[in-house]
Scaffold this motif. Sequence first.
Motif, short mmCIF file in Angstrom:
data_model
loop_
_atom_site.label_atom_id
_atom_site.label_comp_id
_atom_site.label_asym_id
_atom_site.label_seq_id
_atom_site.Cartn_x
_atom_site.Cartn_y
_atom_site.Cartn_z
N GLY A 53 0.85 -1.32 0.09
CA GLY A 53 0.09 -0.05 -0.06
C GLY A 53 0.76 1.26 0.10
N VAL A 54 1.75 1.29 0.78
CA VAL A 54 2.87 2.33 0.96
C VAL A 54 3.60 2.56 -0.54
CG1 VAL A 54 4.97 3.32 1.82
CG2 VAL A 54 3.25 2.42 3.36
N ILE A 55 4.02 1.89 -0.86
CA ILE A 55 4.71 1.62 -2.26
C ILE A 55 3.75 2.37 -3.43
CG2 ILE A 55 6.07 0.70 -4.04
CD1 ILE A 55 7.41 1.21 -1.36
N THR A 56 2.62 1.57 -3.36
CA THR A 56 1.49 1.92 -4.32
C THR A 56 1.05 3.78 -4.13
OG1 THR A 56 0.67 -0.22 -4.52
CG2 THR A 56 -0.88 1.51 -5.28
N TYR A 57 0.94 3.72 -2.93
CA TYR A 57 0.34 5.21 -2.54
C TYR A 57 1.60 6.08 -3.02
CZ TYR A 57 -0.38 9.54 -0.02
OH TYR A 57 -0.32 10.90 0.38
N SER A 58 2.94 5.74 -2.85
CA SER A 58 3.96 6.74 -2.95
C SER A 58 4.17 7.00 -4.52
CB SER A 58 5.30 6.19 -2.46
OG SER A 58 6.36 6.87 -3.02
#
Length: 764
Positions: A659-664
């Motif tokens: 989720g963090v990488i996708t959001y970033s």
Amino acid sequence: MFPYDNAERLAFVWNEFSTAGLSRIPLSPIELLELRKETEVFEAVAGVWATTGTLFTDDEPTHLSTGLVTPNFFSTLGIEPAIGRNFLPSETGIGPGQGVLLSDELWRQHFGADPNILNTTIRIDAQETPVLGVMPRGFKLMLAADAGIPERLDVYSPIPWPLAAMPADQHFLRVVTRLKPGITSTRGDEVVKAAAQRLRERYAEIAASGDEFTLVNLHDDVVRDLRPVLVALMTGVALFLLLAAANVASLTLARASGRHHELAVRACLGASTRRITRLLLAESIVLAAIGTVSGLLVGSWSAKILWRLRPEGLARIDSIIVDANVLVFTAVVAVLATVAFALAPIWKLARRDLSASIRTRTGESMRTARTTRLITAAEVALALVLLVGAGLMARTFSQIQRADVGFNPERLLSFTVALSVENFPTDDERGSIAQQIENQLPLVTGVVEAGGTSHVPFGTWANWSQSAPPEGTPDDEQDLFHFDHRAITPKYLPSIGARLMAGRWFEEHDDQTRQPVVVIDRAVAEFAFPGTDPIGRRMHSTRYENATFVPTWAIVVGVIENIRDRTPATPSAGQVFWPFAQSPRWELTYVMRTDVEPNAVIDEVKSRLDAIRHELAPSNFRIMDSYLAEATANTRFTAMLATIFSGLALLLASLGLYGVITYSTSQRKNDIGIRMALGAPSHRIFRSVVGESVLVSGVGIVVGVIVAIGVTRFMSSLLFNVSATDPLTFLSVVSIFLAVAVIASYLPARRAARVDPIESLRPE
């Protein structure tokens, strides 16, 4: 809480042989009577011991597990029979005019739950005895596992011997006390220690062994061995909850950041803070309600599975249910989480300039991205700690499974027969019948060899421990040579696959008419005869003769490799084996090695024993693997739960990282488009996204390893042949998380590498 009246006032008294350095030893009758004098502290002092018997009805004989108790035992616990009455102080054993209490299970299975059974007589062994009452349904004795008293006994009767006349050094009673109101366990411990001092001054045999008493709260004593397991599990649960909270927090921050522009527009168009708050609260309440109901359903379902998978020794696990306390706790957590998650974006909205929020989200996105990366690194660290703990427990269980127990448990079937004094009154009769059984069992189709023992490895029968000093030991050092004792038939050790290191096995001619002989294990040989050959040497051991324990000089005729008989992870405390014919006990467990499926021989075994003597009632047919499974149940259960927690933790950390990488990458879409428009190749973009994931994971891995090194040292008592900082476990877990970092970033990196620069820059 225990199902006893005012259970917090119940305490158990253990003995310690300070001379030999042995602890958690039962008390002698003389010692129990001494404690009863402390009336200012104790409301009651009671004792229990377990033995066996045979019930004779119109059906076939039934083997019984019997509790011999002081008449005040159940009143001390605060337990009344479901029907009938308790024992009276004047009732002192089975015989004319005495009586027994039946377990609810025995009453239902063999007497059809007949309420008219009271004061009718039943035959137990050779005695006709009246039934005084029936214990409550589901009643069990909740004592520590090493007390050697099964939690479910079939029948209870008063101890048949006059306690005051018994030897001061005959330790067999498990003593339970009820403290008076207001008396603490600490005060009770001081009193029992003073009583031990008086006894040491009064009895030479007690002074020689250095008896010292310890009083412990009954509940604390029962969960003593389970406490490290429960603490480890609770720690795992706490870490998992923190991980779940961190995961929700990172997702909430990302969601709030993504909606910040929308909320700012709503505010500029006239929506009040109260209206926005109601909107967010309503959304959060719906999500929290769905999550809460789902969690309760999964929790209830999991508790049922936990009950089916639980080890028998895990106290009170049957009380783990989704009750009102669970519902209230879940509701409180859900409300707090709802308020916290709903108010976070409102708090951020109140601190920002609305017009700036509408014009750009760059600064906000960068701050949110940094925060979510830190939270995700914390998730990785927490998940790593859980995975390391699970790895250590899995390695421990694997090591225990491969431990050398000193015999071969494959294709071994065991069963128990009672050889009570009432049915077999003389030592010769018991020795003779035991030999007849041993001679008949190999004639059963599929049985290769067989032998009997008073104490089967990993069984729950009360231990038989006595001193056995070698010849020439000074008087003041006699109790240093304290070992476990066993009575066995001649073929027992070869049948279980014990390994003979020196000398010989027992033979049929080793009976009452011959020189007393013993076989010892390597632990005894190394301690009692260091650097010398023990074969032919004498030991002052103890055998069971004419229904009492008698110290006797015996010749060592054999030495075997150590047999682990308490747990596969517990080294032998030293074992001295007597020929059953020279030390005939009142119960034997026979072990048969078969070349067919073990349970296939049960019917023929029963037929052959009935032909030998109808009073023989073989029971408790079990394969040896079941004893091993029971002995490793707590470790297996802990490893299983740790694996479940760590697996879920790894999943949450993976989702959080994804989720963090996708959001970033979604927030950096414009930046990626500019870089690609300026000539950056797609593989470089792919590597940069994967590198970000590895960097975030790397920070979490470093922190997690440091935390794990500090936390896992508290697991040392649960580990076997595995270091708390086992390099293989740590390297494996680190490798798993590095792989997860790459896998979690693959899809976001692939999407980022395929960004169309024109499409990404068009909004600008």
